[in-house]
Motif scaffolding. Structure first.
Motif, PDB file in Angstrom:
ATOM      1  N   LEU B  28     -29.831  -1.973 -47.378  1.00  0.00           N
ATOM      2  CA  LEU B  28     -28.650  -2.005 -46.519  1.00  0.00           C
ATOM      3  C   LEU B  28     -27.362  -2.193 -47.323  1.00  0.00           C
ATOM      4  CD1 LEU B  28     -28.177  -1.801 -43.475  1.00  0.00           C
ATOM      5  CD2 LEU B  28     -28.200  -4.291 -43.369  1.00  0.00           C
ATOM      6  N   LYS B  29     -27.404  -3.064 -48.319  1.00  0.00           N
ATOM      7  CA  LYS B  29     -26.214  -3.362 -49.103  1.00  0.00           C
ATOM      8  C   LYS B  29     -25.768  -2.163 -49.936  1.00  0.00           C
ATOM      9  CE  LYS B  29     -24.574  -7.253 -48.142  1.00  0.00           C
ATOM     10  NZ  LYS B  29     -23.317  -7.208 -47.389  1.00  0.00           N
ATOM     11  N   TRP B  31     -26.259   0.963 -49.041  1.00  0.00           N
ATOM     12  CA  TRP B  31     -25.625   1.864 -48.064  1.00  0.00           C
ATOM     13  C   TRP B  31     -24.199   1.420 -47.771  1.00  0.00           C
ATOM     14  CZ3 TRP B  31     -26.696   6.571 -46.468  1.00  0.00           C
ATOM     15  CH2 TRP B  31     -28.005   7.052 -46.594  1.00  0.00           C
ATOM     16  N   GLU B  32     -24.034   0.108 -47.653  1.00  0.00           N
ATOM     17  CA  GLU B  32     -22.691  -0.426 -47.379  1.00  0.00           C
ATOM     18  C   GLU B  32     -21.722   0.033 -48.465  1.00  0.00           C
ATOM     19  OE1 GLU B  32     -22.403  -4.788 -46.721  1.00  0.00           O
ATOM     20  OE2 GLU B  32     -20.813  -4.719 -48.221  1.00  0.00           O
ATOM     21  N   ILE B  35     -21.037   3.910 -48.344  1.00  0.00           N
ATOM     22  CA  ILE B  35     -20.096   4.284 -47.278  1.00  0.00           C
ATOM     23  C   ILE B  35     -18.675   3.882 -47.679  1.00  0.00           C
ATOM     24  CG2 ILE B  35     -19.421   3.821 -44.867  1.00  0.00           C
ATOM     25  CD1 ILE B  35     -21.881   5.608 -45.079  1.00  0.00           C
ATOM     26  N   ARG B  39     -15.604   6.470 -48.221  1.00  0.00           N
ATOM     27  CA  ARG B  39     -14.379   6.398 -47.425  1.00  0.00           C
ATOM     28  C   ARG B  39     -13.168   6.313 -48.345  1.00  0.00           C
ATOM     29  NH1 ARG B  39     -15.256   2.175 -44.704  1.00  0.00           N
ATOM     30  NH2 ARG B  39     -16.165   3.111 -42.859  1.00  0.00           N
ATOM     31  N   GLU B  63     -26.236   1.393 -39.083  1.00  0.00           N
ATOM     32  CA  GLU B  63     -24.904   0.870 -39.446  1.00  0.00           C
ATOM     33  C   GLU B  63     -24.149   1.861 -40.320  1.00  0.00           C
ATOM     34  OE1 GLU B  63     -27.783  -0.715 -39.790  1.00  0.00           O
ATOM     35  OE2 GLU B  63     -27.606  -2.882 -39.473  1.00  0.00           O
ATOM     36  N   ALA B  64     -24.873   2.568 -41.194  1.00  0.00           N
ATOM     37  CA  ALA B  64     -24.240   3.535 -42.089  1.00  0.00           C
ATOM     38  C   ALA B  64     -24.129   4.898 -41.405  1.00  0.00           C
ATOM     39  CB  ALA B  64     -25.052   3.669 -43.374  1.00  0.00           C
ATOM     40  N   ARG B  66     -23.620   5.631 -38.458  1.00  0.00           N
ATOM     41  CA  ARG B  66     -22.504   5.682 -37.544  1.00  0.00           C
ATOM     42  C   ARG B  66     -21.227   6.178 -38.234  1.00  0.00           C
ATOM     43  NH1 ARG B  66     -19.957   0.172 -35.651  1.00  0.00           N
ATOM     44  NH2 ARG B  66     -18.315   1.045 -34.350  1.00  0.00           N
ATOM     45  N   HIS B  67     -20.957   5.663 -39.441  1.00  0.00           N
ATOM     46  CA  HIS B  67     -19.747   6.091 -40.145  1.00  0.00           C
ATOM     47  C   HIS B  67     -19.848   7.558 -40.563  1.00  0.00           C
ATOM     48  CE1 HIS B  67     -17.843   2.176 -40.248  1.00  0.00           C
ATOM     49  NE2 HIS B  67     -19.012   1.651 -40.551  1.00  0.00           N
ATOM     50  N   ILE B  70     -19.221   9.623 -37.458  1.00  0.00           N
ATOM     51  CA  ILE B  70     -17.790   9.643 -37.119  1.00  0.00           C
ATOM     52  C   ILE B  70     -17.075  10.652 -38.021  1.00  0.00           C
ATOM     53  CG2 ILE B  70     -15.628   8.322 -37.249  1.00  0.00           C
ATOM     54  CD1 ILE B  70     -17.188   5.864 -36.285  1.00  0.00           C
ATOM     55  N   ARG B  73     -17.803  14.126 -36.859  1.00  0.00           N
ATOM     56  CA  ARG B  73     -17.065  14.429 -35.636  1.00  0.00           C
ATOM     57  C   ARG B  73     -15.617  14.790 -35.993  1.00  0.00           C
ATOM     58  NH1 ARG B  73     -17.596  12.660 -30.264  1.00  0.00           N
ATOM     59  NH2 ARG B  73     -19.178  11.093 -30.684  1.00  0.00           N
ATOM     60  N   LEU B  74     -15.000  13.986 -36.867  1.00  0.00           N
ATOM     61  CA  LEU B  74     -13.607  14.227 -37.224  1.00  0.00           C
ATOM     62  C   LEU B  74     -13.444  15.536 -37.984  1.00  0.00           C
ATOM     63  CD1 LEU B  74     -12.156  10.751 -38.257  1.00  0.00           C
ATOM     64  CD2 LEU B  74     -12.142  11.876 -36.039  1.00  0.00           C
ATOM     65  N   HIS B 321     -12.160   2.299 -54.596  1.00  0.00           N
ATOM     66  CA  HIS B 321     -12.893   1.290 -53.813  1.00  0.00           C
ATOM     67  C   HIS B 321     -13.073   0.056 -54.695  1.00  0.00           C
ATOM     68  CE1 HIS B 321     -16.465  -0.574 -51.859  1.00  0.00           C
ATOM     69  NE2 HIS B 321     -15.803  -0.224 -50.790  1.00  0.00           N
ATOM     70  N   PRO B 322     -13.080  -1.146 -54.077  1.00  0.00           N
ATOM     71  CA  PRO B 322     -13.196  -2.366 -54.888  1.00  0.00           C
ATOM     72  C   PRO B 322     -14.418  -2.367 -55.815  1.00  0.00           C
ATOM     73  CG  PRO B 322     -12.631  -2.937 -52.634  1.00  0.00           C
ATOM     74  CD  PRO B 322     -12.855  -1.454 -52.654  1.00  0.00           C
TER      75      PRO B 322
END
Lengths: 304, 362
Positions: B28-29, B31-32, B35, B39, B63-64, B66-67, B70, B73-74, B321-322
């Motif tokens: 999960l981390k 994927w975080e 994403i 972005r 959780e991933a 979904r982004h 989106i 879709r955009l 990204h950080p």
């Protein structure tokens, strides 16, 4: 673990170090800030929120912190950043907490595109949602706080997030932002906790109302829109109510949507569904005592 | 299969775009982070496309996912909006009967390039003959586009020194259009033959009664390379991904590589092309034929300050990204900013421009 269960000192340390992970509408955000005003504001106004375990998926990391060393000496300022992006100009340091709140609104309104995002306050009673949509300065947030005081559940004072699949509105349940004289109006009602007042922002004096515990605990429960109201406060005005036509209401709501153009046909469908489903009123008032009972009666389905 | 060693200054995002199958083992981390990097680099839509094509979208936790959804879709809606905008531009410019060549995002979109998949952009860039600039500007103003509220200095900066008019924004739709008359600022000292670019352009689609064209494949890639390597590397990794997909698509035709080499030498733009080949190969594993790369290298020789130059390029092509932020990347971005100005104008003009900016800022 609830934010209120963490000692304020430890909370501040965590915020200044690894950050505190909080739900923010449909997202999970990690907040980092070394600024004590941010820590005390969060600790007080987000007391009923769950501080999420850090192994969860974090959608965004936001920071509210002083800018470079040089600028710190010249003028005490803060910047808001989201994953390294800086959407706004720096603000004076005493506005740090307000800046976090504005920043979190920005995070939701620029990313939650699996929803139609409306600039509206949303409240709930008996499973149905009331949306208040108005231009800034119309008294929307004040009315929102007044309705919360009268027992409505708070979904949001700013962001109406309409799910594209079923048309329900998703709660945000973050603090309500009050400006200038409305701060005193809501304080005078009693029963709601108003945070520290931050003077001299571009919007005037700003203070935030802690969302009621019940609203925070039920932030997983969306609600189906049933009423759409366009409120307009003007000092000393007598109460005026009129039913608004669906087509006019639709066009006005397009203006209040953050991502209408982004979503195209999906936005049209979601908004048309919402407007079809709602009873719509335009309300002009001069005092909360006139309008709150009116909306209570509207919710009970009584004739006015 | 033997795995290729990771390139220097790699990122999780670039690695995933190279080898989408790796996501099977992501927790999960991870994927975080993926994403977030996507972005920050403005590559979320492209990441969706890449994972989808590899059949790996289902590996994404909700959780991933979904982004990614989106972003998809955009980008789909974005395509509709671009086509709609092109109709409006065609209505304004059609009567002029001047050639209108679409550049970058709008060009990828109209010519059906893979680079358009998942990609979004803020403005439509067009190239028109310099003799028609005045008429094009007037016609756009007649159609509702208004030059952005710039001060007199900014106006002069664009009109006298740059390769484009000041950006224009539509009064109702708030859409932006950039009108170019060539592909690099004349002040850079490089003056490609703009007429040849227009003459070599190829028709693109039926939109606007077939009035639109796009640059020929070689010119399209060279322009994309110039845009990236002459600028500040804002969205650099995204622009490099465009180049990677363009190389992949056009490079199937073996004649493309010698042709692009000749064109780049002709226009004096071989350096940005070589940078594009080398960096795209390093970051995304683009298949660039050795002859093409080494041929350009031999023709160009070693650039000035080759070591520091490479150091900078590798760092500014990281996701914004950080997870990739450090003192070194910040310094590299600052260097890239300085370098972009250095390349764009001769020193006296640069000093004048920067002094003006510094003294006139609020």
């Amino acid at each position: 673990m609830k934010v209120s269960a963490i000692a304020s000192r430890r909370f501040a340390d965590q915020l200044a170090g690894p950050g505190v992970v909080l739900p923010c509408g449909p997202f999970v955000v990690r907040v980092k800030s070394p600024i004590s005003q941010v820590s005390s504001g969060l600790h007080r106004l987000y007391a009923d929120f769950d501080a999420i375990e850090s192994d969860a998926f974090v959608d965004f990391e936001v920071r509210v912190e002083p800018p470079s060393v040089l600028r710190r000496i010249l003028r005490p300022q803060v910047i808001f950043s989201c994953d390294g992006r800086i959407p706004f100009k720096p603000l004076p340091r005493h506005q740090a907490f307000a800046m976090l709140e504005w920043g979190l609104n920005w995070v939701v309104s620029t990313h939650a595109h699996d929803h139609l995002i409306l600039h509206a306050a949303v409240l709930e009673r008996d499973g149905s949602a009331l949306l208040l949509a108005a231009d800034p300065g119309s008294g929307k947030s004040t009315l929102c706080a007044g309705l919360v005081h009268a027992g409505w559940r708070l979904l949001s004072d700013e962001l109406g997030l309409v799910r594209l699949d079923d048309g329900r509105v998703v709660p945000v349940a973050r603090p309500i932002s009050l400006k200038n004289r409305s701060i005193e109006v809501i304080r005078a009602l009693g029963g709601l906790e108003v945070g520290e007042v931050c003077p001299d922002t571009t919007k005037g004096a700003v203070a935030h109302v802690r969302p009621p515990r019940d609203s925070v605990l039920r932030r997983g429960e969306p609600a189906m829109p049933a009423w759409l109201v366009f409120p307009k406060y003007s000092e000393g005005a007598a109460l005026e109510v009129e039913t608004e036509g669906k087509a006019h209401a639709f066009m006005e709501m397009v203006r209040h949507a953050f991502n209408y153009a982004f979503l195209g046909g999906d936005a049209f469908d979601a908004l048309a569904g919402l407007v079809d489903r709602c009873e719509i009123r335009r309300v002009r008032y001069g005092h909360l005592d006139q309008v709150v009972p009116l909306l209570d009666r509207l919710a009970r389905g009584e004739p006015r | 299969m033997s795995r290729v060693a990771a390139p220097r200054q790699d990122s999780l995002l670039a690695a995933t775009l190279r080898e989408p199958d790796e996501v099977r083992s992501f927790d999960l981390k991870r994927w975080e982070r993926l994403i977030g990097e996507a972005r920050g680099a403005d590559l979320l839509g492209q990441l969706h496309e890449r994972l989808d094509a590899a059949g790996r979208l289902d590996s994404a936790p909700p959780e991933a996912r979904r982004h990614l959804d989106i972003a998809r879709r955009l980008s789909q809606r974005h395509r509709e909006a671009v086509l709609w905008e092109l109709d409006h531009i065609a209505a304004a410019l059609g009567p002029l009967e001047v050639p209108v060549v679409l550049l970058k995002g709008a060009a990828y979109c109209m010519s059906g390039r893979r680079a358009a998949l998942g990609r979004t952009f803020n403005d439509v860039d067009i190239l028109v003959p310099s003799h028609a600039l005045g008429r094009v500007e007037d016609a756009l103003m007649g159609g509702g586009w208004i030059p952005e509220g710039l001060n007199r200095y900014d106006q002069r900066y664009y009109r006298k020194w740059m390769h484009e008019l000041p950006p224009m924004q539509h009064k109702d739709r708030c859409t932006l259009i950039d009108v170019h008359h060539t592909i690099v600022p004349p002040t850079s000292g490089i003056v490609p033959d703009a007429a040849a670019l227009l003459a070599r352009a190829v028709p693109a689609g039926q939109r606007g009664a077939g009035m639109y064209a796009v640059l020929a494949p070689e010119d399209m890639v060279i322009h994309s390379a110039c845009h990236l390597f002459f600028n500040e590397f804002h969205k650099g990794l995204r622009d490099l991904y465009d180049l990677h997909t363009l190389f992949g698509e056009f490079g199937v035709d073996a004649g493309f590589w010698p042709r692009i080499q000749v064109r780049a030498m002709e226009m004096g733009l071989a350096r940005p092309l070589l940078d594009a080949m080398e960096q795209s190969r390093r970051v995304y594993g683009t298949a660039v034929p050795e002859e093409a790369r080494l041929g350009l290298r031999a023709a160009l020789g070693t650039p000035v300050l080759a070591g520091p130059r490479r150091w900078m390029l590798e760092r500014v092509l990281l996701p914004d990204h950080p997870s990739c932020a450090s003192r070194a990347t910040r310094f590299a971005r600052w260097l890239a900013f300085v370098r972009s100005h250095w390349l764009r104008m001769p020193l006296p003009l640069l000093v004048y421009h920067l002094a003006h900016k510094a003294l006139r800022s609020e």
